[in-house]
Design a protein around this motif. Structure first.
Motif, PDB file in Angstrom:
ATOM      1  N   ARG A 237     -12.767  -7.868 -27.560  1.00 41.09           N
ATOM      2  CA  ARG A 237     -12.866  -9.325 -27.675  1.00 41.09           C
ATOM      3  C   ARG A 237     -14.254  -9.780 -28.139  1.00 41.09           C
ATOM      4  N   GLY A 238     -15.298  -9.171 -27.598  1.00 37.64           N
ATOM      5  CA  GLY A 238     -16.652  -9.637 -27.877  1.00 37.64           C
ATOM      6  C   GLY A 238     -17.187  -9.228 -29.228  1.00 37.64           C
ATOM      7  N   PHE A 239     -16.679  -8.141 -29.789  1.00 41.88           N
ATOM      8  CA  PHE A 239     -17.151  -7.653 -31.091  1.00 41.88           C
ATOM      9  C   PHE A 239     -15.981  -7.385 -32.030  1.00 41.88           C
ATOM     10  N   HIS A 240     -14.985  -8.243 -31.945  1.00 44.37           N
ATOM     11  CA  HIS A 240     -13.755  -8.053 -32.720  1.00 44.37           C
ATOM     12  C   HIS A 240     -14.030  -7.984 -34.215  1.00 44.37           C
ATOM     13  N   ASP A 241     -14.789  -8.931 -34.713  1.00 43.33           N
ATOM     14  CA  ASP A 241     -15.070  -8.966 -36.159  1.00 43.33           C
ATOM     15  C   ASP A 241     -15.901  -7.765 -36.597  1.00 43.33           C
ATOM     16  N   ALA A 242     -16.868  -7.374 -35.746  1.00 44.59           N
ATOM     17  CA  ALA A 242     -17.704  -6.232 -36.093  1.00 44.59           C
ATOM     18  C   ALA A 242     -16.892  -4.943 -36.153  1.00 44.59           C
ATOM     19  N   ILE A 243     -15.922  -4.800 -35.252  1.00 49.04           N
ATOM     20  CA  ILE A 243     -15.074  -3.609 -35.267  1.00 49.04           C
ATOM     21  C   ILE A 243     -14.136  -3.630 -36.464  1.00 49.04           C
ATOM     22  N   LEU A 244     -13.608  -4.799 -36.792  1.00 48.19           N
ATOM     23  CA  LEU A 244     -12.762  -4.917 -37.986  1.00 48.19           C
ATOM     24  C   LEU A 244     -13.551  -4.530 -39.230  1.00 48.19           C
ATOM     25  N   ALA A 245     -14.821  -4.935 -39.265  1.00 50.68           N
ATOM     26  CA  ALA A 245     -15.660  -4.619 -40.431  1.00 50.68           C
ATOM     27  C   ALA A 245     -15.893  -3.117 -40.577  1.00 50.68           C
ATOM     28  N   LEU A 246     -15.731  -2.384 -39.490  1.00 50.64           N
ATOM     29  CA  LEU A 246     -15.879  -0.938 -39.544  1.00 50.64           C
ATOM     30  C   LEU A 246     -14.621  -0.246 -40.057  1.00 50.64           C
ATOM     31  N   GLY A 247     -13.535  -1.026 -40.239  1.00 53.00           N
ATOM     32  CA  GLY A 247     -12.302  -0.468 -40.775  1.00 53.00           C
ATOM     33  C   GLY A 247     -11.211  -0.225 -39.758  1.00 53.00           C
ATOM     34  N   PHE A 248     -11.440  -0.611 -38.498  1.00 53.41           N
ATOM     35  CA  PHE A 248     -10.418  -0.442 -37.462  1.00 53.41           C
ATOM     36  C   PHE A 248      -9.632  -1.756 -37.358  1.00 53.41           C
ATOM     37  N   THR A 249      -8.465  -1.813 -37.985  1.00 55.98           N
ATOM     38  CA  THR A 249      -7.735  -3.078 -38.087  1.00 55.98           C
ATOM     39  C   THR A 249      -6.457  -3.121 -37.251  1.00 55.98           C
ATOM     40  N   SER A 250      -5.855  -1.978 -36.946  1.00 58.42           N
ATOM     41  CA  SER A 250      -4.625  -1.960 -36.158  1.00 58.42           C
ATOM     42  C   SER A 250      -4.957  -1.978 -34.664  1.00 58.42           C
ATOM     43  N   VAL A 251      -3.925  -2.197 -33.833  1.00 54.57           N
ATOM     44  CA  VAL A 251      -4.122  -2.161 -32.384  1.00 54.57           C
ATOM     45  C   VAL A 251      -4.615  -0.785 -31.957  1.00 54.57           C
ATOM     46  N   ALA A 252      -4.003   0.264 -32.522  1.00 57.11           N
ATOM     47  CA  ALA A 252      -4.432   1.630 -32.190  1.00 57.11           C
ATOM     48  C   ALA A 252      -5.877   1.869 -32.626  1.00 57.11           C
ATOM     49  N   GLY A 253      -6.230   1.352 -33.804  1.00 55.80           N
ATOM     50  CA  GLY A 253      -7.594   1.514 -34.293  1.00 55.80           C
ATOM     51  C   GLY A 253      -8.601   0.790 -33.435  1.00 55.80           C
ATOM     52  N   LEU A 254      -8.278  -0.459 -33.054  1.00 51.19           N
ATOM     53  CA  LEU A 254      -9.164  -1.219 -32.175  1.00 51.19           C
ATOM     54  C   LEU A 254      -9.340  -0.505 -30.838  1.00 51.19           C
ATOM     55  N   GLN A 255      -8.256   0.064 -30.341  1.00 52.08           N
ATOM     56  CA  GLN A 255      -8.303   0.765 -29.063  1.00 52.08           C
ATOM     57  C   GLN A 255      -9.205   1.994 -29.141  1.00 52.08           C
ATOM     58  N   ILE A 256      -9.108   2.742 -30.236  1.00 47.49           N
ATOM     59  CA  ILE A 256      -9.941   3.927 -30.410  1.00 47.49           C
ATOM     60  C   ILE A 256     -11.414   3.539 -30.512  1.00 47.49           C
ATOM     61  N   ALA A 257     -11.700   2.498 -31.329  1.00 51.59           N
ATOM     62  CA  ALA A 257     -13.088   2.074 -31.506  1.00 51.59           C
ATOM     63  C   ALA A 257     -13.677   1.533 -30.209  1.00 51.59           C
ATOM     64  N   ALA A 258     -12.928   0.651 -29.531  1.00 48.73           N
ATOM     65  CA  ALA A 258     -13.423   0.067 -28.287  1.00 48.73           C
ATOM     66  C   ALA A 258     -13.606   1.142 -27.223  1.00 48.73           C
ATOM     67  N   GLY A 259     -12.670   2.086 -27.148  1.00 49.41           N
ATOM     68  CA  GLY A 259     -12.778   3.167 -26.184  1.00 49.41           C
ATOM     69  C   GLY A 259     -13.975   4.060 -26.452  1.00 49.41           C
ATOM     70  N   THR A 260     -14.263   4.278 -27.732  1.00 44.05           N
ATOM     71  CA  THR A 260     -15.417   5.107 -28.097  1.00 44.05           C
ATOM     72  C   THR A 260     -16.716   4.452 -27.674  1.00 44.05           C
ATOM     73  N   PHE A 261     -16.856   3.154 -27.969  1.00 40.53           N
ATOM     74  CA  PHE A 261     -18.076   2.447 -27.574  1.00 40.53           C
ATOM     75  C   PHE A 261     -18.191   2.371 -26.051  1.00 40.53           C
ATOM     76  N   ALA A 262     -17.063   2.127 -25.368  1.00 35.77           N
ATOM     77  CA  ALA A 262     -17.082   2.034 -23.913  1.00 35.77           C
ATOM     78  C   ALA A 262     -17.475   3.358 -23.279  1.00 35.77           C
ATOM     79  N   ALA A 263     -17.065   4.461 -23.914  1.00 36.82           N
ATOM     80  CA  ALA A 263     -17.351   5.785 -23.357  1.00 36.82           C
ATOM     81  C   ALA A 263     -18.838   6.103 -23.343  1.00 36.82           C
ATOM     82  N   VAL A 264     -19.618   5.382 -24.146  1.00 36.29           N
ATOM     83  CA  VAL A 264     -21.059   5.637 -24.196  1.00 36.29           C
ATOM     84  C   VAL A 264     -21.682   5.466 -22.811  1.00 36.29           C
ATOM     85  N   GLN A 265     -21.348   4.382 -22.136  1.00 33.77           N
ATOM     86  CA  GLN A 265     -21.891   4.129 -20.810  1.00 33.77           C
ATOM     87  C   GLN A 265     -21.424   5.186 -19.825  1.00 33.77           C
ATOM     88  N   SER A 266     -20.130   5.495 -19.842  1.00 34.93           N
ATOM     89  CA  SER A 266     -19.583   6.441 -18.883  1.00 34.93           C
ATOM     90  C   SER A 266     -20.162   7.834 -19.072  1.00 34.93           C
TER      91      SER A 266
END
Length: 435
Positions: A237-266
């Protein structure tokens, strides 16, 4: 059955790793679950916080049970029960039922205190920080692995993921029950079992330093689990446009990108936790006590100072995440997440390098209280993050209105030069009973 402390550490670590993987597997698929059931941002925050609902009371009970019945039996029961419910959730199509089942699966998170008690029964004071750090840090990687790999392996098929996570959980439960050993000596095991009574529980709960460590763990691990549950939705939600600009446009793509960034902290919080335990041991060996106000003459005083430094770093890093989010920079936000992960690892490792030393006769009870009540903060954080007018400002709100008071209380409780574990509510009553 012949066994040794290294084998027990491996068994506890593998069990905790899989429990952590099951615990936050819901968060790994939150974008696809939200898309399938058309969840709002408020509902997404509720889903994120629900992963922690069972942890506060569950960890208290699990800590007591590990003292009373032994860690192997307690851990195997948790793995088996959560595994069966995970399998059941794989065949559920109704969101309300799925929500309930995933709350039950989240009971897997209570296993942490069981493993803490288990490891404490096998390692001595000179190595406890590193041993507990290795256990907790490696186990915590499960959350990051889930966010990073589960969407890549299963796509949007979260039902299949829940099924296989449950099946393997049952296998590990059997292994833990067969090869796990509660303590390195029968005398030690009996002593802990005798002390696992109501009086011992009240004693731990009423100590100022136990409350301070509970708040410290709320600042560190409470934050870590809240972030595990919240960050995939936050980046979506917070970086939707930035993730789309990276080429992740589908729900599955958004999920992979968001999960990857989230995993950094974990991943950072998990991988650096053994380092934090080592640093606590190093502070102890070198007798470093750099902070004012905190006790300096106690046998474990350097460990108190290391934890105090860690809590200051966590507070500063959270404010930095708000600043990074308000700039709109995805890259800066991910970089700050690395700093937060390191600071969190310092806090989590520093806390449980102290707990077994402060309460050696009640390690499970103490771990249950400190590691359990603190997770209630993990319920509150996602709600604060989702409740503001701007999705980025919740981090600084938590830092200012929650972390700063927690930090000040820790400094106050750790100031005692004469055994802070003896100071607390009902102190005179307990002193008379001991006499």
């Amino acid at each position: 059955m012949t066994t040794n402390k290294v084998e027990q550490l491996i068994i506890a670590t593998v069990g905790f790793f899989w429990c952590f993987l099951m615990w936050f597997s819901t968060a790994a698929f939150s974008p696809s679950i939200a898309a399938h059931y058309h969840l709002s941002i408020k509902a997404l925050g509720l889903l994120a916080s629900s992963a922690i609902w069972m942890a506060p009371i569950g960890r208290i009970v699990a800590g007591w049970a590990s003292d009373r019945f032994g860690a192997p039996r307690t851990f195997a029961f948790i793995l088996a029960g959560c595994g069966l419910m995970s399998i059941a959730s794989a065949y559920t199509a109704n969101y309300e039922i799925l929500f309930f089942e995933r709350v039950v699966v989240a009971i897997a998170g209570v296993s942490f205190v069981v493993g803490i008690q288990h490891v404490a029964q096998w390692f001595g004071p000179h190595e406890i920080g590193t041993a507990e750090g290795l256990y907790a840090g490696t186990g915590n990687v499960g959350a990051g692995m889930g966010a990073l790999l589960l969407p890549r392996i299963f796509g949007v098929n979260y039902h299949g993921a829940f099924l296989w996570l449950g099946i393997i959980g049952l296998v590990i439960a059997g292994w833990y029950l067969v090869r796990g050993s509660a303590a390195k000596s029968t005398e030690q095991r009996n002593l802990v079992r005798v002390r696992s009574n109501l009086r011992g529980t009240v004693f731990v709960w009423s100590r100022y330093i136990a409350i301070a460590l509970m708040l410290a763990y709320a600042m560190s691990f409470g934050l870590e689990i809240a972030m595990n549950a919240w960050l995939p939705g936050y980046f979506t939600r917070g970086f939707h446009d930035a993730i789309l600009a990276l080429g992740f446009t589908s729900v599955a793509g958004l999920q992979i990108a968001a999960g990857t960034f989230a995993a950094v902290q974990s991943f950072t919080a998990s991988l650096f936790r053994p380092f934090s335990g080592f640093m606590s041991d190093l502070f102890q060996r070198r007798n470093w006590t750099p902070l004012p106000f905190i006790a300096k003459s106690l046998p474990y005083a350097p460990r108190l100072h290391w934890l105090g430094i860690s809590l200051v770093l966590i507070t500063l890093a959270m404010t930095g995440l708000t600043v990074a989010g308000l700039t709109g920079s995805l890259h800066l936000s991910v970089a700050i997440l690395v700093a937060i992960g390191i600071a969190i690892s310092c806090g989590t490792g520093g806390t449980f390098a102290l707990v077994p030393l402060l309460f050696p006769d009640r390690p499970g009870t103490a771990a249950g209280f400190i590691g359990g009540v603190s997770t209630a903060a993990g319920i509150a954080y996602p709600l604060v993050f989702a409740g503001g007018s701007n999705i980025h400002t919740g981090y600084s709100t938590v830092a200012l209105y929650m972390f700063l008071p927690f930090l000040l209380f820790y400094f106050w409780a750790a100031r005692y030069e004469r055994h802070p574990e003896e100071h607390g509510l009902l102190a005179r009553t307990f002193a008379l009973e001991e006499a």
